[in-house]
Design an enzyme around this catalytic site. Sequence first.
Site, PDB file in Angstrom:
ATOM      1  CG  ASP A  63      35.374  42.231  40.217  1.00  0.00           C
ATOM      2  OD1 ASP A  63      35.810  43.122  40.959  1.00  0.00           O
ATOM      3  OD2 ASP A  63      34.678  41.279  40.643  1.00  0.00           O
ATOM      4  CD  GLU A 103      41.278  44.358  43.279  1.00  0.00           C
ATOM      5  OE1 GLU A 103      41.197  43.148  42.985  1.00  0.00           O
ATOM      6  OE2 GLU A 103      40.405  45.191  43.034  1.00  0.00           O
ATOM      7  CG  ASP A 123      32.967  43.109  46.672  1.00  0.00           C
ATOM      8  OD1 ASP A 123      32.444  43.581  45.649  1.00  0.00           O
ATOM      9  OD2 ASP A 123      33.681  42.096  46.670  1.00  0.00           O
TER      10      ASP A 123
END
Length: 942
Positions: free
Chosen positions: A475, A478, A609
């Site tokens: 996770d 980015e 999300d």
Amino acid sequence: MVRPATAVTSAVLFFVHASAVITLPPGANTGQNLLPNIDDPNAVNAQTACPGYTATNMQTSNHGMTATLSLAGDACNAYGTDVDSLDLTVEYQANDRLNIELVPSHIDSTNSSWYILPETLVPKPQSEQANADDSDLKFTWSNKPSFNFKVTRRSTGDVLFNTEGTVIVFENQFIELVSSLPEDYNLYGLGERMHGLRLGNNFTATTYTADNPDPLDVNIYGFHPFYLDTRYYEVDGDGSYTYVPADTADASKNYVSRSHGVFLRNAHGQEVLLRPDNITWRTIGGSLDLYFYAGPSQAEVTSNYQASTIGLPAMQQYWTFGYHQSNWDWPNWDTLEQVVANFSMYAIPLETMWSDIDYMDQYRNFQNDPVNYPYDQGADFIDSLHQNGMQYVPIVDPIIYYPNPNGDTADYAPYDRGTEANVWLTNPGGSVYIGAGWPGYTVYPDWHHPNTSAWWLNELALWGQSIKFDGIWIDMNEVSSSCVGSCGSAYVTQDAEHEARDFEVAADATSTASYLVTTPTPGVRDINYPPYVINHVQPGHDLAVGAVSPNATHIDGVQEYDVHNLYAYQETNGTYQALTQIIPGKRPFILSRSTFAGSGKWAAHWGGDNIADWLHMYLSIPQALSFSLYGIPMFGVDTCGFEGNTDEELCNRWMMLSAFFPFYRNHNCIGSIPQEPYQWTTVTQASKFIMGIRYALLPYMYTLFHDAHTTGSTVMRALAWEFPDDPSLAAVDRQFLLGPSLMIIPVLDQGATSVDGVFPGIAQGEIWYDYYMQTEMAVEAGVNTTLDTPLGHIQLFIRGGSVLPMQQPALVTRDVRNSPWSLLVALSGNGTAKGSLYVDDGESIVQNATLSVDFKANTTDTETGSASSSLYASVSGDFQDTNALGNVTILGVSSVGNVTFNGNAVGSDSIAYNEESKVLIVNGLLDLTQSGAWDQDWVLSW
Ligand SMILES: *[C@@H]1O[C@H](CO)[C@@H](O)[C@H](O)[C@H]1NC(C)=O
Ligand SMILES: *[C@@H]1O[C@H](CO)[C@@H](O)[C@H](O)[C@H]1NC(C)=O
Ligand SMILES: *[C@@H]1O[C@H](CO)[C@@H](O)[C@H](O)[C@H]1NC(C)=O
Ligand SMILES: *[C@@H]1O[C@H](CO)[C@@H](O)[C@H](O)[C@H]1NC(C)=O
Ligand SMILES: *[C@@H]1O[C@H](CO)[C@@H](O)[C@H](O)[C@H]1NC(C)=O
């Protein structure tokens, strides 16, 4: 996850924690307030300001051509420094693939004025060196009024891409390429974003990987600079074709479609302007390395894109297709144990338990909370999962806790070992880059460093000695940072006890700063505030907000500005390589939030999300279909919704919808009401019902997945792809197909008890069977049929002409794999059907033996023309599967004669035929297939 969506009023970063408040610079995550170029009325129009190029020194060969492009006038320096000389290479790489590459002629390795994506980071496809004359793609060019080019489809003359009347702009921080497009074009892709499947003719697609909870239409986690262009043509009486806008199609006319694909192999922030009759592709660095895929079907485009260019998707282990339960709000192992017990009590299938960051010790990777998630209890828990055929997948972030050197919490071995191996991203001056994240101040593994993969492997392996995970969830890659720049550099030592805490980030940066527009200085590259401001989703459109900033530096001197969008791609590769060592021989299972073109060769992806609302449930379909185009078929979303509270009705509908996505997981945000399927009686019932169907269909899904892995075919499919000659399907994304044979029409509206759906192909003789009634649907072509769909039901149809291999549902996939086989045969209008089955051990990267079965049914003997109804199974491969064949159900049977299996009569008490429903069920095959259903070829006749 990102931080919880709590309103924050002041533009500073808060850490909210009982014991400590971290000191951060004022305005730590607000950045500069930039006006995105597309909203700036004073922005320079590069098309009118810039001179374009003139081509000289043309060299042509059978396989393509090269030329030199020189600036055709004074430099415009619109958003950077014009490159005065470019090398053009055009290559017919295959008969259906063309590459057009433009790079600066003089690449000065000491002057990082521009950055060309190296093949070591993103491989280029292998060229087969096709002959220009054999290619269905044709490149032509002209110097009038400046260099421009066309790509046409040789067989039809269709112009696919045409830069005529525009200039090419090539600067160190800005590249622009414009092509005309036909009226009402149909484009798909250019993700990742939350948007309908078809992009529309008036939309700006910005891409830059961002940690942002699924806002609509803007850039989110992934980066896929690829589009599919599908064009419909009316077939005229004289056999000629006329282009038609899809939305004007008339059901009484005949159409065909042709599709092609375009990939820009470039990893810089991008913005693609889709306007009514043209497309403008902009990027803030790199080169123009364009690939055209001729198709002419979507399936050929997608398969070619994956197989030749980005890589075929990883094969997944069988268990990954089971049901996954997750929640970011499970305070301890006891809770996970209770959840497993609840699933068991309600007899709901459960395959995999997940852990979000709850398990970590102060949000530090590779360390369990000693009080709530102790290792010994974890070992017992995971052991008991494994014994019962279940798995465990925890989250790991690439944001690594940076201990306060003066504090008393400096004992964090993963950090110490990383520091020793020198694997952290640095600031331009060489000091360690210190951002912020869950654990407090954080450092970031530098995937360009030769030691990083080994350090990552070692940390995962050491931790994995205690926590026997079956896959890894990556996770925040980015890569996310919750403050701007190296915010920790000046503060980390002042903060006596900075450590784990929840924090929230101000999102409101719009109030004070004045717009800052950087004026380019020739020869200077401003990576902090690039002159062209993409409409990046973060506050101020600042690339340094919410992520490690563009000036963070890798060991090879490369700055994040140039490789930001590749961070997760490399982390995914590193994790894949690590898992092959930690769990030797087995296919790594990795779920990554951020992806790049080609991530599918290592990982699965979930939709990030999302929000627990009806809109986001619908958007999961176009998001999944887009990832089919991007070569990441292992896709699913947080079922029942992540942020906000779900409700019984939404969760009921969503559990049923997600059952037809390859990756089926329910995950929830901290602070939201619990949403495991047993929380409501109706959701329990609906989930058990639909999981029974999903699990029975796993052999079909696994076979589809193997096809995707070996050929680049898709698993979830848009109707337009399976029925390419029907323009009315061009934008359909509220229903979809799973492989070629199953169509799902979900209820997507609150309160609805019916749903409208179209049945494609009816006018061409296609027939559809209701999955539950097993009877042919009496439906009209080209119109919506309203289908009664009370809560707890989802519309599911089998396409005539299909053979679906199935097994018995069970609570875990291990038991499905050990159950008798069955076949569901849905005859087409002319009494035929086909299908296939792939079987292997379900887990190994390298298989010693596999099994493939081809099924074929017909109701007319092809040689004699006489009526003879048979289903043939042709088996190849040596994999031993000893499960017998339980039964065969055949839909659409109009008459039944003697029923035989390989010449042996099947007793009449084993046969059930209903003349009215036309369903034939043949039981009693277990005895005849005792040594395994696929032990030999067989024929079933009726
Ligand atoms: C295109 O979109 C812009 C911005 O959303 C809008 O102002 C404009 O009216 C649209 N143009 C057309 C032709 O729909
Ligand atoms: C692209 O189309 C838009 C809107 O139709 C138009 O304003 C613009 O000038 C076109 N761009 C070029 C380079 O032709
Ligand atoms: C690096 O980027 C950050 C964020 O934009 C900025 O605050 C900092 O001044 C930059 N450092 C250098 C040396 O450019
Ligand atoms: C993935 O990692 C392996 C091992 O480090 C490396 O050899 C390979 O080149 C990487 N692949 C890509 C596409 O980056
Ligand atoms: C069917 O209904 C949908 C809305 O649910 C609509 O978008 C679509 O155009 C309709 N299709 C036909 C063929 O009428």
